[in-house]
Write an enzyme that holds these catalytic residues in place. Sequence first.
Site, PDB file in Angstrom:
ATOM      1  N   ASN A 209       6.706  -7.740  -2.457  1.00 17.00           N
ATOM      2  CA  ASN A 209       7.856  -6.847  -2.272  1.00 17.00           C
ATOM      3  C   ASN A 209       9.095  -7.445  -2.940  1.00 17.00           C
ATOM      4  O   ASN A 209       9.027  -8.540  -3.500  1.00 17.00           O
ATOM      5  CB  ASN A 209       8.094  -6.584  -0.782  1.00 17.00           C
ATOM      6  CG  ASN A 209       8.357  -7.868  -0.027  1.00 17.00           C
ATOM      7  OD1 ASN A 209       9.363  -8.533  -0.232  1.00 17.00           O
ATOM      8  ND2 ASN A 209       7.425  -8.244   0.849  1.00 17.00           N
ATOM      9  N   ASP A 278       2.591  -6.657   5.476  1.00 13.91           N
ATOM     10  CA  ASP A 278       1.890  -6.104   6.643  1.00 13.91           C
ATOM     11  C   ASP A 278       0.413  -5.892   6.330  1.00 13.91           C
ATOM     12  O   ASP A 278      -0.408  -5.807   7.235  1.00 13.91           O
ATOM     13  CB  ASP A 278       2.514  -4.764   7.037  1.00 13.91           C
ATOM     14  CG  ASP A 278       3.917  -4.956   7.604  1.00 13.91           C
ATOM     15  OD1 ASP A 278       4.139  -5.983   8.260  1.00 13.91           O
ATOM     16  OD2 ASP A 278       4.778  -4.085   7.368  1.00 13.91           O
ATOM     17  N   LYS A 288     -10.440 -12.189 -13.155  1.00 11.98           N
ATOM     18  CA  LYS A 288      -9.501 -11.113 -13.482  1.00 11.98           C
ATOM     19  C   LYS A 288     -10.218  -9.754 -13.502  1.00 11.98           C
ATOM     20  O   LYS A 288     -11.277  -9.631 -14.123  1.00 11.98           O
ATOM     21  CB  LYS A 288      -8.878 -11.409 -14.847  1.00 11.98           C
ATOM     22  CG  LYS A 288      -7.740 -10.504 -15.181  1.00 11.98           C
ATOM     23  CD  LYS A 288      -7.138 -10.852 -16.537  1.00 11.98           C
ATOM     24  CE  LYS A 288      -6.128  -9.803 -16.920  1.00 11.98           C
ATOM     25  NZ  LYS A 288      -6.053  -9.618 -18.354  1.00 11.98           N
ATOM     26  N   LYS A 337      11.695  -2.573  17.675  1.00 17.41           N
ATOM     27  CA  LYS A 337      11.166  -3.891  17.253  1.00 17.41           C
ATOM     28  C   LYS A 337      11.677  -4.982  18.202  1.00 17.41           C
ATOM     29  O   LYS A 337      10.933  -5.892  18.562  1.00 17.41           O
ATOM     30  CB  LYS A 337      11.562  -4.191  15.801  1.00 17.41           C
ATOM     31  CG  LYS A 337      10.733  -3.388  14.811  1.00 17.41           C
ATOM     32  CD  LYS A 337      11.142  -3.574  13.364  1.00 17.41           C
ATOM     33  CE  LYS A 337      10.403  -2.545  12.506  1.00 17.41           C
ATOM     34  NZ  LYS A 337      10.884  -2.448  11.151  1.00 17.41           N
ATOM     35  N   LYS A 341       8.740  -6.907  20.153  1.00 17.48           N
ATOM     36  CA  LYS A 341       8.495  -8.282  19.715  1.00 17.48           C
ATOM     37  C   LYS A 341       9.189  -9.291  20.629  1.00 17.48           C
ATOM     38  O   LYS A 341       9.233 -10.481  20.309  1.00 17.48           O
ATOM     39  CB  LYS A 341       8.932  -8.453  18.256  1.00 17.48           C
ATOM     40  CG  LYS A 341       8.225  -7.466  17.312  1.00 17.48           C
ATOM     41  CD  LYS A 341       8.387  -7.803  15.850  1.00 17.48           C
ATOM     42  CE  LYS A 341       7.851  -6.681  14.965  1.00 17.48           C
ATOM     43  NZ  LYS A 341       7.638  -7.072  13.586  1.00 17.48           N
TER      44      LYS A 341
HETATM   45  N1  CTP Z   1       7.319  -9.745  10.467  1.00 20.71           N
HETATM   46  C1  CTP Z   1       6.395 -10.696  10.811  1.00 20.71           C
HETATM   47  N2  CTP Z   1       5.090 -10.563  10.410  1.00 20.71           N
HETATM   48  C2  CTP Z   1       4.711  -9.498   9.689  1.00 20.71           C
HETATM   49  C3  CTP Z   1       5.647  -8.518   9.340  1.00 20.71           C
HETATM   50  C4  CTP Z   1       6.963  -8.662   9.747  1.00 20.71           C
HETATM   51  O1  CTP Z   1       6.741 -11.679  11.457  1.00 20.71           O
HETATM   52  N3  CTP Z   1       3.446  -9.379   9.303  1.00 20.71           N
HETATM   53  C5  CTP Z   1       8.710  -9.909  10.931  1.00 20.71           C
HETATM   54  C6  CTP Z   1       9.748  -9.919   9.816  1.00 20.71           C
HETATM   55  O2  CTP Z   1       9.996 -11.245   9.371  1.00 20.71           O
HETATM   56  C7  CTP Z   1      10.964  -9.323  10.501  1.00 20.71           C
HETATM   57  C8  CTP Z   1      10.381  -8.392  11.547  1.00 20.71           C
HETATM   58  O3  CTP Z   1       9.019  -8.805  11.725  1.00 20.71           O
HETATM   59  O4  CTP Z   1      11.731 -10.287  11.167  1.00 20.71           O
HETATM   60  C9  CTP Z   1      10.392  -6.932  11.189  1.00 20.71           C
HETATM   61  O5  CTP Z   1       9.842  -6.734   9.923  1.00 20.71           O
HETATM   62  P1  CTP Z   1       9.884  -5.293   9.235  1.00 20.71           P
HETATM   63  O6  CTP Z   1       9.259  -5.372   7.896  1.00 20.71           O
HETATM   64  O7  CTP Z   1      11.257  -4.693   9.344  1.00 20.71           O
HETATM   65  O8  CTP Z   1       9.018  -4.387  10.179  1.00 20.71           O
HETATM   66  P2  CTP Z   1       7.524  -4.454  10.645  1.00 20.71           P
HETATM   67  O9  CTP Z   1       7.490  -5.109  11.980  1.00 20.71           O
HETATM   68  O10 CTP Z   1       6.668  -5.013   9.583  1.00 20.71           O
HETATM   69  O11 CTP Z   1       7.229  -2.917  10.891  1.00 20.71           O
HETATM   70  P3  CTP Z   1       7.268  -1.689   9.847  1.00 20.71           P
HETATM   71  O12 CTP Z   1       6.849  -2.239   8.519  1.00 20.71           O
HETATM   72  O13 CTP Z   1       6.304  -0.726  10.412  1.00 20.71           O
HETATM   73  O14 CTP Z   1       8.669  -1.172   9.849  1.00 20.71           O
END
Ligand code: CTP
Length: 394
Positions: A209, A278, A288, A337, A341
Site C-alpha cells: 500500500n 489485511d 517469476k 475499531k 480492539k
Molecule cells: N492493524 C493491525 N493488523 C492488521 C491490520 C491493521 O494491527 N492486520 C492495525 C493498524 O496498524 C491500525 C489499526 O489496526 O492501527 C487499524 O487499521 P486499519 O487499516 O485502519 O483498519 P483495519 O482494522 O485493517 O480494518 P479495515 O481495513 O476493515 O478498515
Amino acid sequence: MVLKDKKIVLGVTGAISAYKALELTRLLVKEEAAVWPVMTRSAKEFITPLSLSTLARAGVSSELFELTEGSKISHIELAQSSDLIIVAPATANIIGKIASGISDDLLTTVISAAAAPVLIAPSMNCRMWENRIVRENVEKLKKLGYLFAGPDTGELACGYDGRGRLANVAEILDAAEEALTIKDLKGEKVLVTAGPTREAIDPVRFVSNASSGRMGYALAKAAKRRGAEVVLVSGPSYLPKPSGITFVPVTAADEMRDACVRYYPQSTIVIMAAAIADYRPTKSYPTKVKKDAKTLSIEMERTIDVLQYMGRKKKNGQILVGFALETENLEENAKKKLNEKNLDLVVANTPLGLDSLTNQVTIINKEGDIEVLPLLGKIDVADRILDRVVRMRD
Ligand code: CTP
C-alpha cells in the site's frame, strides 16, 4: 516547533566542515529559532562572518569584550539569556578547552558562563578523535552533562576514512530539539509500528500500500525526544533510520506480528501506525510468474490483526493507541475499531495522509471525547498524540 523563539548561540570553530554550519543556521532560522552566531578566529579561515550573519539574520560575535555590530549583548548576557548553545563544528581544540575550563575567547567564555545546555558536534580527523586525550575530554564532558551529536563515520576531508565527520545537519537539529524538550515520557518503553507491509506474489512482485512510514517515524522520533526508550518496527520505507532507538526492519505482516509479539510484553505504550496488510496471497510463487495466461487471479487470505491481538493481551498500565484509516464514516468506524480492539485512543485519518508530509487527524478516546486536529506536519501530529498519551498517564 520545539525550537520556535528559542535563543540559540551557535558556536562555529575552525574545521573544514564549518560550511555545514551555514546549512544548520538556515534550518534553525526556518524553525523560527533566534540564532546568535559566535565564530572563533580560525572559523573565519573557513567561512565568512557575512555568510553566517546573512543566514542567521543577526550579527556575528567573535571577539571577547567586543559589542559587535547588530548585537548589543555582552558575553555574559549572551551566556545567561540563551536557551541552548550548539558548537558545530567543534574541533578537538575547543573540546579540550571546554573540558579544561579554559575561557580565552568569546565562545569559550560564553560556554563557561552559560546556564543553558551545551550541544557539541565534533568534527576532526579520525586519528584526532581516537587520541586518548580527546577521548578522555569527551568522556569527562559527557559525565558533566554536555550533550554530543556525532561524529559520524565515513570519508573525511583529509583523505582518511573513519570516525570524525560532522554529524548530519538534520541529526544536529534533532539533538537540539531533544535538548530543549521536557522529558515527559521518561521511564516509558514505547513500541511504534510504521510503514506498509509487503506480501510476496513471486520473487519480484508483491501486494502493498501507499504508506511511507512518515507518521510512525515521526512518532518514534518524538517519543525518543521526550525521553522514552523506543522500539520502531518498520515495514519497507525509504526514510532514514532515526538515531537513538531500537530499529526493527520487517517486510511482511507475519514478520511485523512476530516483532510486535516480541516487544509487546515489556512495552508500556504501543502506537500502531503501520498500514499492515489485511490479506496476503495464499501462495507465493518460488519463480517469476510468466505472462503466459490471459488473465491471472491471485487468491488472498486474511493476515492476523496484530492490534486486536494486543488489545486482548493488554495488561494494566499499558496504553494502546491504534490508527484508523477511513474513506467514509470516519468517526463511527474509528470508534468501532477503538472498542473492538480494546484501545485507549484511536487516531482516525483519511488516505490524504498517506505518503504525505502532513496529516489531518481526529483523536477519539474510550470516553468518546473527540478532538479534531487541524492539518499539521506529521511531527506536530505525533507530538499532539503523545500529549494525549501523557495526559492519560497523569
Ligand atoms: N492493524 C493491525 N493488523 C492488521 C491490520 C491493521 O494491527 N492486520 C492495525 C493498524 O496498524 C491500525 C489499526 O489496526 O492501527 C487499524 O487499521 P486499519 O487499516 O485502519 O483498519 P483495519 O482494522 O485493517 O480494518 P479495515 O481495513 O476493515 O478498515
